[in-house]
Design a protein around this motif. Structure first.
Motif, PDB file in Angstrom:
ATOM      1  N   ASN A  86       0.803  -1.243   0.000  1.00  0.00           N
ATOM      2  CA  ASN A  86       0.000   0.000   0.000  1.00  0.00           C
ATOM      3  C   ASN A  86       0.831   1.286   0.000  1.00  0.00           C
ATOM      4  O   ASN A  86       0.259   2.373   0.026  1.00  0.00           O
ATOM      5  CB  ASN A  86      -1.032   0.034   1.137  1.00  0.00           C
ATOM      6  N   PHE A  87       2.130   1.170  -0.032  1.00  0.00           N
ATOM      7  CA  PHE A  87       2.978   2.354  -0.227  1.00  0.00           C
ATOM      8  C   PHE A  87       2.988   2.706  -1.707  1.00  0.00           C
ATOM      9  O   PHE A  87       2.832   1.830  -2.550  1.00  0.00           O
ATOM     10  CB  PHE A  87       4.434   2.040   0.141  1.00  0.00           C
ATOM     11  N   ASN A  88       3.226   3.981  -2.008  1.00  0.00           N
ATOM     12  CA  ASN A  88       3.534   4.287  -3.393  1.00  0.00           C
ATOM     13  C   ASN A  88       5.053   4.275  -3.557  1.00  0.00           C
ATOM     14  O   ASN A  88       5.799   4.247  -2.575  1.00  0.00           O
ATOM     15  CB  ASN A  88       2.873   5.586  -3.870  1.00  0.00           C
ATOM     16  N   ALA A 128      10.960   4.918  -1.946  1.00  0.00           N
ATOM     17  CA  ALA A 128      12.269   5.540  -2.166  1.00  0.00           C
ATOM     18  C   ALA A 128      12.754   6.226  -0.888  1.00  0.00           C
ATOM     19  O   ALA A 128      13.938   6.136  -0.529  1.00  0.00           O
ATOM     20  CB  ALA A 128      12.194   6.528  -3.324  1.00  0.00           C
ATOM     21  N   LYS A 129      11.830   6.893  -0.165  1.00  0.00           N
ATOM     22  CA  LYS A 129      12.215   7.556   1.089  1.00  0.00           C
ATOM     23  C   LYS A 129      12.643   6.533   2.139  1.00  0.00           C
ATOM     24  O   LYS A 129      13.625   6.723   2.849  1.00  0.00           O
ATOM     25  CB  LYS A 129      11.048   8.387   1.635  1.00  0.00           C
ATOM     26  N   ILE A 163      16.423   3.520   5.513  1.00  0.00           N
ATOM     27  CA  ILE A 163      16.889   2.240   6.076  1.00  0.00           C
ATOM     28  C   ILE A 163      18.369   2.032   5.765  1.00  0.00           C
ATOM     29  O   ILE A 163      19.135   1.595   6.625  1.00  0.00           O
ATOM     30  CB  ILE A 163      16.019   1.047   5.595  1.00  0.00           C
ATOM     31  N   ILE A 164      18.789   2.405   4.564  1.00  0.00           N
ATOM     32  CA  ILE A 164      20.207   2.249   4.233  1.00  0.00           C
ATOM     33  C   ILE A 164      21.040   3.147   5.152  1.00  0.00           C
ATOM     34  O   ILE A 164      22.069   2.730   5.685  1.00  0.00           O
ATOM     35  CB  ILE A 164      20.485   2.566   2.739  1.00  0.00           C
ATOM     36  N   ALA A 165      20.551   4.372   5.386  1.00  0.00           N
ATOM     37  CA  ALA A 165      21.266   5.284   6.286  1.00  0.00           C
ATOM     38  C   ALA A 165      21.328   4.711   7.702  1.00  0.00           C
ATOM     39  O   ALA A 165      22.372   4.758   8.355  1.00  0.00           O
ATOM     40  CB  ALA A 165      20.592   6.650   6.290  1.00  0.00           C
ATOM     41  N   SER A 166      20.211   4.143   8.176  1.00  0.00           N
ATOM     42  CA  SER A 166      20.198   3.662   9.562  1.00  0.00           C
ATOM     43  C   SER A 166      21.081   2.422   9.718  1.00  0.00           C
ATOM     44  O   SER A 166      21.627   2.180  10.786  1.00  0.00           O
ATOM     45  CB  SER A 166      18.775   3.400  10.038  1.00  0.00           C
ATOM     46  N   HIS A 178      17.733  -3.568  -1.690  1.00  0.00           N
ATOM     47  CA  HIS A 178      18.326  -3.385  -3.016  1.00  0.00           C
ATOM     48  C   HIS A 178      17.526  -4.159  -4.071  1.00  0.00           C
ATOM     49  O   HIS A 178      17.356  -3.684  -5.197  1.00  0.00           O
ATOM     50  CB  HIS A 178      19.789  -3.824  -3.018  1.00  0.00           C
ATOM     51  N   THR A 179      17.039  -5.332  -3.685  1.00  0.00           N
ATOM     52  CA  THR A 179      16.251  -6.144  -4.622  1.00  0.00           C
ATOM     53  C   THR A 179      14.913  -5.462  -4.916  1.00  0.00           C
ATOM     54  O   THR A 179      14.470  -5.405  -6.069  1.00  0.00           O
ATOM     55  CB  THR A 179      16.028  -7.561  -4.037  1.00  0.00           C
ATOM     56  N   LEU A 180      14.299  -4.918  -3.890  1.00  0.00           N
ATOM     57  CA  LEU A 180      13.046  -4.167  -4.075  1.00  0.00           C
ATOM     58  C   LEU A 180      13.248  -2.996  -5.032  1.00  0.00           C
ATOM     59  O   LEU A 180      12.452  -2.768  -5.952  1.00  0.00           O
ATOM     60  CB  LEU A 180      12.564  -3.648  -2.723  1.00  0.00           C
ATOM     61  N   ASN A 181      14.317  -2.268  -4.808  1.00  0.00           N
ATOM     62  CA  ASN A 181      14.644  -1.112  -5.636  1.00  0.00           C
ATOM     63  C   ASN A 181      14.789  -1.528  -7.109  1.00  0.00           C
ATOM     64  O   ASN A 181      14.275  -0.867  -8.009  1.00  0.00           O
ATOM     65  CB  ASN A 181      15.957  -0.529  -5.126  1.00  0.00           C
ATOM     66  N   ALA A 182      15.484  -2.645  -7.337  1.00  0.00           N
ATOM     67  CA  ALA A 182      15.683  -3.136  -8.703  1.00  0.00           C
ATOM     68  C   ALA A 182      14.350  -3.545  -9.323  1.00  0.00           C
ATOM     69  O   ALA A 182      14.106  -3.303 -10.515  1.00  0.00           O
ATOM     70  CB  ALA A 182      16.647  -4.321  -8.699  1.00  0.00           C
TER      71      ALA A 182
END
Ligand code: ZN
Length: 156
Positions: A88-90, A95-96, A101-104, A140-144
């Motif tokens: 349910n996210f867009n 992206a945010k 999460i990568i930063a944390s 990273h997989t989600l992003n791809a």
């Protein structure tokens, strides 16, 4: 003096339980029939393998998602928490969260205005640098998948 607030140790125990629970009983585990988006990711250092399947509608909302694969407890728990979070996210929200999460997990600057919620459970892995890639693999997989990159993502 007893404190009413949750101590750091208790919080760590809760987070560890949450991770173990998601590793043993991953949520949304399986595949979608005709996903609009999908990607595969591997973390050769640990042997983690994931596939993420998404249905993204014309308004860029993730209407359904699931994952399959095998790997260590952290990689499976991270994927399970991720999928549970992003349904349910867009794609803009994803992206945010991806940046936050990568930063944390890598100890860089915190992203303002993002409450990671349950995903904070993963922050503990930054004490174990070799495990950070186990936790970030799903992201990273989600992003791809969202970007429709059809090669396998690798953390190396
Ligand atoms: Zn791993």
């Amino acid at each position: 003096m007893e404190s009413m607030s949750t101590s750091g140790d208790e919080l760590r125990d809760l987070y560890r339980e949450l991770i173990l629970d998601h590793a043993r009983n991953p949520r949304h585990f399986g595949r979608l029939e005709n996903p609009s988006h999908q990607a595969e990711g591997i973390n050769p250092l640990c042997g983690d393998k994931l596939k993420i399947y998404l249905d993204i509608d014309s308004k860029n909302t993730i209407t359904d998602a699931c994952f399959e694969g095998s790997g260590c407890a952290i990689s499976v728990a991270s994927a399970s928490l991720l999928v549970e979070t992003i349904i349910n996210f867009n794609t803009g929200q994803v992206a945010k969260y991806f940046s936050a999460i990568i930063a944390s997990l890598t100890n860089t600057e915190k992203q303002a205005g993002i409450d990671l919620g349950k995903l904070k459970a993963l922050e503990g892995v930054k004490e174990f640098p070799t495990r950070v890639k186990c936790a970030t693999l799903a992201w990273h997989t989600l992003n791809a998948a969202i970007k429709k990159q059809h090669r396998t993502v690798t953390t190396e």
